[in-house]
Design a protein around this motif. Structure first.
Motif, PDB file in Angstrom:
ATOM      1  N   GLY A 132       1.013  -1.185   0.075  1.00  0.00           N
ATOM      2  CA  GLY A 132      -0.527  -0.090  -0.220  1.00  0.00           C
ATOM      3  C   GLY A 132       0.846   1.468  -0.073  1.00  0.00           C
ATOM      4  O   GLY A 132       0.438   2.345  -0.098  1.00  0.00           O
ATOM      5  N   GLN A 133       1.802   0.976   0.238  1.00  0.00           N
ATOM      6  CA  GLN A 133       2.568   2.266   0.424  1.00  0.00           C
ATOM      7  C   GLN A 133       2.953   2.733  -1.499  1.00  0.00           C
ATOM      8  O   GLN A 133       3.211   1.924  -2.085  1.00  0.00           O
ATOM      9  CB  GLN A 133       4.285   1.909   1.012  1.00  0.00           C
ATOM     10  N   LYS A 134       2.744   3.823  -1.547  1.00  0.00           N
ATOM     11  CA  LYS A 134       3.308   4.938  -2.560  1.00  0.00           C
ATOM     12  C   LYS A 134       4.345   5.420  -2.591  1.00  0.00           C
ATOM     13  O   LYS A 134       5.451   5.847  -4.452  1.00  0.00           O
ATOM     14  CB  LYS A 134       2.026   6.488  -2.472  1.00  0.00           C
ATOM     15  N   VAL A 135       5.433   5.950  -1.870  1.00  0.00           N
ATOM     16  CA  VAL A 135       6.284   6.592  -1.618  1.00  0.00           C
ATOM     17  C   VAL A 135       7.695   6.043  -0.223  1.00  0.00           C
ATOM     18  O   VAL A 135       6.776   6.132   0.470  1.00  0.00           O
ATOM     19  CB  VAL A 135       6.115   8.047  -2.049  1.00  0.00           C
ATOM     20  N   GLY A 136       8.010   5.749  -0.395  1.00  0.00           N
ATOM     21  CA  GLY A 136       9.526   5.805   0.454  1.00  0.00           C
ATOM     22  C   GLY A 136      11.258   6.030   0.124  1.00  0.00           C
ATOM     23  O   GLY A 136      11.459   6.066  -0.492  1.00  0.00           O
ATOM     24  N   ALA A 137      11.905   5.975   1.299  1.00  0.00           N
ATOM     25  CA  ALA A 137      13.207   5.592   1.622  1.00  0.00           C
ATOM     26  C   ALA A 137      13.537   5.394   1.895  1.00  0.00           C
ATOM     27  O   ALA A 137      13.267   4.230   2.860  1.00  0.00           O
ATOM     28  CB  ALA A 137      13.232   7.604   1.299  1.00  0.00           C
ATOM     29  N   LYS A 138      15.143   5.451   1.930  1.00  0.00           N
ATOM     30  CA  LYS A 138      16.477   4.356   2.907  1.00  0.00           C
ATOM     31  C   LYS A 138      17.431   4.759   3.523  1.00  0.00           C
ATOM     32  O   LYS A 138      17.999   5.221   1.644  1.00  0.00           O
ATOM     33  CB  LYS A 138      16.150   2.533   1.916  1.00  0.00           C
ATOM     34  N   LEU A 139      17.547   4.955   4.029  1.00  0.00           N
ATOM     35  CA  LEU A 139      19.189   5.753   4.421  1.00  0.00           C
ATOM     36  C   LEU A 139      19.983   4.552   4.428  1.00  0.00           C
ATOM     37  O   LEU A 139      19.149   4.332   6.248  1.00  0.00           O
ATOM     38  CB  LEU A 139      19.186   6.753   5.101  1.00  0.00           C
ATOM     39  N   HIS A 140      21.066   4.364   4.494  1.00  0.00           N
ATOM     40  CA  HIS A 140      22.353   3.133   5.024  1.00  0.00           C
ATOM     41  C   HIS A 140      23.693   4.347   5.341  1.00  0.00           C
ATOM     42  O   HIS A 140      24.174   4.844   4.673  1.00  0.00           O
ATOM     43  CB  HIS A 140      22.291   2.278   4.231  1.00  0.00           C
ATOM     44  N   ALA A 141      23.980   3.752   6.265  1.00  0.00           N
ATOM     45  CA  ALA A 141      25.467   4.593   6.745  1.00  0.00           C
ATOM     46  C   ALA A 141      26.176   3.125   7.413  1.00  0.00           C
ATOM     47  O   ALA A 141      25.568   1.887   7.763  1.00  0.00           O
ATOM     48  CB  ALA A 141      25.276   5.110   8.105  1.00  0.00           C
ATOM     49  N   GLY A 142      27.321   2.564   6.980  1.00  0.00           N
ATOM     50  CA  GLY A 142      28.133   1.505   7.364  1.00  0.00           C
ATOM     51  C   GLY A 142      29.794   1.947   7.160  1.00  0.00           C
ATOM     52  O   GLY A 142      30.251   2.343   6.849  1.00  0.00           O
ATOM     53  N   GLY A 176      34.036   0.418   8.411  1.00  0.00           N
ATOM     54  CA  GLY A 176      34.368  -0.870   8.654  1.00  0.00           C
ATOM     55  C   GLY A 176      36.217   0.026   9.423  1.00  0.00           C
ATOM     56  O   GLY A 176      36.426   0.621   8.937  1.00  0.00           O
ATOM     57  N   SER A 177      36.722  -0.438  10.306  1.00  0.00           N
ATOM     58  CA  SER A 177      37.604  -0.056  11.405  1.00  0.00           C
ATOM     59  C   SER A 177      39.141  -0.448  10.860  1.00  0.00           C
ATOM     60  O   SER A 177      39.848   0.570  10.629  1.00  0.00           O
ATOM     61  CB  SER A 177      37.687  -1.445  12.640  1.00  0.00           C
ATOM     62  N   ASN A 178      38.982  -1.512  10.037  1.00  0.00           N
ATOM     63  CA  ASN A 178      40.232  -2.223   9.461  1.00  0.00           C
ATOM     64  C   ASN A 178      41.510  -1.216   8.593  1.00  0.00           C
ATOM     65  O   ASN A 178      42.245  -0.697   8.717  1.00  0.00           O
ATOM     66  CB  ASN A 178      40.563  -3.356   8.407  1.00  0.00           C
ATOM     67  N   ASN A 179      39.777  -0.490   7.055  1.00  0.00           N
ATOM     68  CA  ASN A 179      40.344   0.600   6.329  1.00  0.00           C
ATOM     69  C   ASN A 179      39.742   2.176   6.696  1.00  0.00           C
ATOM     70  O   ASN A 179      40.208   2.322   5.728  1.00  0.00           O
ATOM     71  CB  ASN A 179      40.557  -0.508   5.096  1.00  0.00           C
ATOM     72  N   ASP A 180      39.372   1.914   7.508  1.00  0.00           N
ATOM     73  CA  ASP A 180      38.604   3.383   7.810  1.00  0.00           C
ATOM     74  C   ASP A 180      37.544   3.433   6.426  1.00  0.00           C
ATOM     75  O   ASP A 180      37.362   4.547   6.140  1.00  0.00           O
ATOM     76  CB  ASP A 180      39.503   4.445   7.910  1.00  0.00           C
ATOM     77  N   GLU A 181      36.655   2.615   6.298  1.00  0.00           N
ATOM     78  CA  GLU A 181      36.068   2.606   5.003  1.00  0.00           C
ATOM     79  C   GLU A 181      34.668   2.947   5.886  1.00  0.00           C
ATOM     80  O   GLU A 181      33.922   2.799   6.861  1.00  0.00           O
ATOM     81  CB  GLU A 181      35.396   1.352   4.635  1.00  0.00           C
ATOM     82  N   LEU A 182      33.932   4.111   5.026  1.00  0.00           N
ATOM     83  CA  LEU A 182      32.758   4.735   5.779  1.00  0.00           C
ATOM     84  C   LEU A 182      32.539   4.688   4.190  1.00  0.00           C
ATOM     85  O   LEU A 182      32.031   5.385   2.714  1.00  0.00           O
ATOM     86  CB  LEU A 182      33.014   6.257   5.582  1.00  0.00           C
ATOM     87  N   LEU A 183      30.821   4.298   4.719  1.00  0.00           N
ATOM     88  CA  LEU A 183      29.762   3.633   3.579  1.00  0.00           C
ATOM     89  C   LEU A 183      28.301   4.585   4.082  1.00  0.00           C
ATOM     90  O   LEU A 183      27.869   3.915   4.397  1.00  0.00           O
ATOM     91  CB  LEU A 183      29.648   2.722   3.149  1.00  0.00           C
ATOM     92  N   THR A 184      27.813   5.305   2.625  1.00  0.00           N
ATOM     93  CA  THR A 184      26.958   5.965   2.954  1.00  0.00           C
ATOM     94  C   THR A 184      25.683   5.659   2.178  1.00  0.00           C
ATOM     95  O   THR A 184      26.204   5.927   1.014  1.00  0.00           O
ATOM     96  CB  THR A 184      27.073   7.902   3.378  1.00  0.00           C
ATOM     97  N   SER A 185      24.727   5.875   1.978  1.00  0.00           N
ATOM     98  CA  SER A 185      23.704   5.858   1.118  1.00  0.00           C
ATOM     99  C   SER A 185      22.202   5.825   0.818  1.00  0.00           C
ATOM    100  O   SER A 185      22.057   5.950   2.205  1.00  0.00           O
ATOM    101  CB  SER A 185      23.723   3.937   0.211  1.00  0.00           C
ATOM    102  N   ALA A 186      21.378   6.312   0.143  1.00  0.00           N
ATOM    103  CA  ALA A 186      20.106   7.078   0.073  1.00  0.00           C
ATOM    104  C   ALA A 186      19.589   6.273  -1.243  1.00  0.00           C
ATOM    105  O   ALA A 186      19.861   6.375  -2.198  1.00  0.00           O
ATOM    106  CB  ALA A 186      20.218   8.366  -0.251  1.00  0.00           C
ATOM    107  N   THR A 187      18.516   6.011  -0.629  1.00  0.00           N
ATOM    108  CA  THR A 187      17.164   4.917  -2.576  1.00  0.00           C
ATOM    109  C   THR A 187      15.903   5.946  -1.573  1.00  0.00           C
ATOM    110  O   THR A 187      15.544   6.201  -0.920  1.00  0.00           O
ATOM    111  CB  THR A 187      17.035   3.835  -1.414  1.00  0.00           C
ATOM    112  N   VAL A 188      15.453   6.252  -3.250  1.00  0.00           N
ATOM    113  CA  VAL A 188      14.641   7.154  -2.932  1.00  0.00           C
ATOM    114  C   VAL A 188      13.550   6.186  -3.734  1.00  0.00           C
ATOM    115  O   VAL A 188      13.796   5.664  -5.072  1.00  0.00           O
ATOM    116  CB  VAL A 188      14.149   8.933  -3.517  1.00  0.00           C
ATOM    117  N   TYR A 189      11.903   5.656  -3.480  1.00  0.00           N
ATOM    118  CA  TYR A 189      11.616   4.868  -4.582  1.00  0.00           C
ATOM    119  C   TYR A 189      10.369   4.577  -4.168  1.00  0.00           C
ATOM    120  O   TYR A 189       9.524   5.920  -3.345  1.00  0.00           O
ATOM    121  CB  TYR A 189      11.417   3.243  -4.262  1.00  0.00           C
ATOM    122  N   GLY A 190       9.014   4.878  -5.093  1.00  0.00           N
ATOM    123  CA  GLY A 190       8.043   5.203  -5.440  1.00  0.00           C
ATOM    124  C   GLY A 190       7.011   4.801  -6.140  1.00  0.00           C
ATOM    125  O   GLY A 190       7.491   3.978  -7.375  1.00  0.00           O
ATOM    126  N   ALA A 191       5.506   4.331  -6.479  1.00  0.00           N
ATOM    127  CA  ALA A 191       4.964   3.395  -7.301  1.00  0.00           C
ATOM    128  C   ALA A 191       4.170   4.722  -7.370  1.00  0.00           C
ATOM    129  O   ALA A 191       2.422   4.524  -6.477  1.00  0.00           O
ATOM    130  CB  ALA A 191       3.592   2.551  -6.973  1.00  0.00           C
TER     131      ALA A 191
END
Length: 684
Positions: free
Chosen positions: A158-168, A170-185
């Motif tokens: 039943g959802q028409k629009v949504g979003a997903k935020l993600h952050a991660g 990693g300690s070994n190589n100081d890896e930083l991941l950030t992402s955003a997803t927007v989706y809808g029907a």
């Protein structure tokens, strides 16, 4: 609120092969890994599922989740050096696709040819070995099909629009991941998705604290998708995806950075455009899937003006495929009981390579392939038979084999019989064909200093497998299950194609005759030849998966060995030290103590192995690596999920057997030591 995702072990091979309808559709993006030796639904039954597999949820490298498939390993330790191997054969012998788009050609033998960030993915389907005529050319070892996430995978009912935020992190190589997803029907028949992700990392350290690989890197990912239903029968879709990695990488990324292997600015980029169409009316004779695509992978290198190292190399593949699936009552065809599932298709693609060294004149080459195939899955009660036939017309590269055209027909036959409820014996035999590939793009020179081999033969051979799969239920409680699978295979390869380098003490080839030189008397040209001997790859793959209520355990074992019929040598590998990997054992444990928390453990043991190759018999040391992880999804905040994991807990110093290995540490591509990863996802 950190959590850790449970590996849901599943190193097991399910008793029924996966179909698209079997894939889970959840409101949280997961990566599902499916290992199918065939597109068949009920003939070759050896599927592996990893639903919400936590190493995949925090993956930065394809090895974080593809390694769970028996018979599959991924080498390389950086984003620009991901090397997939299936039963010892690397991705130059595999059909690799992203959203149906073929990823053809090789850029540089010191780098991997698969450029994709796991954060884009929802599914990876692996064909372990070639067991179907539908796979086609460039698939001697099998295939890997990556599929990126859709809006339908993320939208709640039943959802028409949504979003997903993600952050991660990693300690070994100081890896930083950030992402955003927007989706809808916006309407009932249209869905849209837009994704942007950024991944930054420094140099990591191996178990001994030594710097490995890149000094620093910056990755960007874009995914745009749109889909629409036209009426009740038609669906059209379009997508664009990009993975781009910039940074200071070693000149030869499969070796550690060092004085002899300088770090220089480089950029690796993949762009994939795809259109797809499906037509499935209320008619069992018609179920059409079609696609057209163009994908390109590019290496841009900036050596700050040092001649010979600065270049722009690109491989582009343009193609399309149309396939129809028909369900026919057997009585209509021949009066015998049962049903036929007929898969008929046509595929065409062109691959092109272009090289501009020191930003001078461009050198190019190309090859094209057209194929037609038919496969019949005939189900007769407990027995199924699947014959198949495929025709390929392959026009080879001009500066590899003089543009020679290869016309080839291959056949296949598979059978399965249910000897007891939920227990099947299966066997298959498939003929193989692989036309000469483009030369590595960085060696493009329009034939200059190249021996063009107009006597080059296509690689041919066959793959045979036999096995048993069973599912046992109610062993300790009413709803538990134990899935077991065992398989033995033999792959024969004739006219194996090898690349012969020139320069320095390398043997090279005579520019006129193609005669090989020697280290004492090297020749000036390079090119490709057919190895004088045939090779055989033998092995076994075993797996077990037990599930009971909130607990699961998966076990697997895989072994593959190649051998030349004359010398006994293993198949050579572009990453050195032979293609052999040690016997691989894997254990996965998963436990969900509450409805919001899951715990997991993964152990991987790879035995040492000593490859047998000309001039190289150095041992690849074995290794033992353990990971632990947890996920937590609080009920107080809907859509929030936290993950925490400790990977390589005991700080093992090791190199994957699919990576560059040497007795000298300065020439070995070591994996990361202990790495603590944490991530947080919020979907609304």
């Amino acid at each position: 609120m950190l959590s850790m995702g449970v590996a849901a072990a599943l190193c097991a091979q399910a008793a029924s092969a996966a179909t698209a309808a079997d894939m889970p559709n959840t409101t949280l993006q997961t990566i599902t890994v499916t290992a199918n030796s065939s597109v068949r639904d009920s003939v070759q039954e050896d599927s592996v599922y990893i639903d919400d597999y936590t190493p995949a949820a925090q993956a930065s490298h394809l090895s974080d989740f593809l390694d769970v498939v028996p018979g599959v390993s991924v080498g390389g330790t950086s984003s620009v050096n991901q090397r997939i191997r299936v039963r010892g054969l690397d991705d130059t012998n595999l059909k690799v696709t992203i959203d149906g788009a073929r990823q053809e050609g090789a850029l540089f033998y010191h780098m991997g040819d698969v450029t994709i960030d796991p954060d884009l993915l929802k599914q990876a389907e692996v064909s372990v070995g070639n067991n179907s005529v539908t796979l086609g050319n460039d698939a001697i070892g099998g295939a890997v099909a990556f599929e990126t996430v859709d809006a339908a995978d993320l939208l709640k009912p039943g959802q028409k629009v949504g979003a997903k935020l993600h952050a991660g992190y990693g300690s070994n190589n100081d890896e930083l991941l950030t992402s955003a997803t927007v989706y809808g029907a916006p309407t009932e028949n249209v869905d849209l998705l837009a994704y942007y992700g950024k991944r930054d990392a420094n140099a990591g350290e191996d178990g001994k604290g030594r710097k490995i690989q890149t000094e620093d890197s910056e990755g960007e990912n874009i995914l745009l998708k749109a889909g629409a239903y036209v009426g009740s029968d038609h669906h059209v879709g379009a997508s664009f995806s990009r993975t781009e990695n910039k940074g200071k990488f070693p000149l030869r990324p499969d070796f550690p950075a060092g004085g002899w292997n300088p770090i220089i600015p480089q950029e690796v980029k993949r762009d994939t455009y795809a259109l797809d169409y499906a037509y499935s009316p209320a008619n069992q004779l018609v179920n059409v899937d079609a696609n057209v695509y163009q994908t390109s992978t590019q290496i841009l290198r900036n050596s700050d003006g040092v001649p010979g190292f600065e270049f722009d190399a690109e491989v582009k593949t343009t193609g399309g495929k149309i396939q129809n699936t028909s369900i026919v009552d057997s009585n209509i065809i021949n009066g015998l009981p049962g049903t036929h599932k007929l898969i008929a298709g046509v595929e065409h693609y062109k691959k092109e390579s272009e090289m501009t060294r020191d930003f001078g004149k461009a050198s190019t080459d190309e090859a094209t392939n057209t194929s037609v195939y038919l496969e019949d899955q005939w189900q007769m009660g407990k027995l199924s038979l699947t014959p198949g036939v495929r025709y390929d017309r392959y026009e080879s590269p001009e500066y590899v084999s003089a543009g020679k055209t290869y016309d080839n027909v291959v056949g296949a036959l598979a059978a399965s019989y249910e000897i007891a409820p939920r227990t099947q014996l299966f066997a298959s035999y498939t003929q193989l064909f692989n036309g000469p590939d483009l030369s590595q793009t960085i060696f493009n020179s329009d034939g200059v200093d190249t021996y063009v081999n107009n006597d080059l033969k296509a690689e041919e051979g066959d793959n045979a497998e036999i096995g048993i799969a069973t599912t046992l239920r109610g062993l300790t409680m009413a709803d538990d299950s134990l899935k077991l699978s065992a398989k033995y295979f033999e792959t024969n390869i004739e006219n194996y194609i090898e690349f012969v380098r020139a320069g320095g003490s390398r043997t090279g080839m005579n520019c006129t005759t193609g005669q090989l030189g020697t280290s004492a008397a090297p020749e000036a040209c390079q090119g490709v030849i057919n190895n004088d001997e045939d090779f055989k790859i033998k092995g076994v793959e075993l797996s077990a998966d037990y599930r009971a209520d909130n607990f699961n355990m998966g076990l697997s074992y895989a072994r593959a060995r190649s051998k030349g019929e004359d010398t006994g040598y293993n198949i050579s590998s572009v990453s050195g030290s032979g293609s052999e990997s040690g016997d691989k054992y894997m254990v996965n444990l998963g436990y969900a103590p509450t409805s919001t928390t899951e715990l997991g453990w993964r152990s991987t043991y790879v035995a040492d192995v000593t490859p047998n190759t000309a001039g190289d018999d150095n041992e690849k040391p074995g290794y033992d690596v353990h990971d632990i992880f947890m996920t937590y999804a609080p009920t107080q905040i809907e859509g929030l999920k936290a993950t925490l994991g400790v990977y390589n807990i005991f700080d093992e110093t090791y190199a994957s057997h699919a990576s560059r290995n040497s007795i000298d540490d300065a020439y070995t591509d070591f994996e990361m030591g202990r790495n603590i990863k944490t991530s947080l996802t919020y979907q609304f």
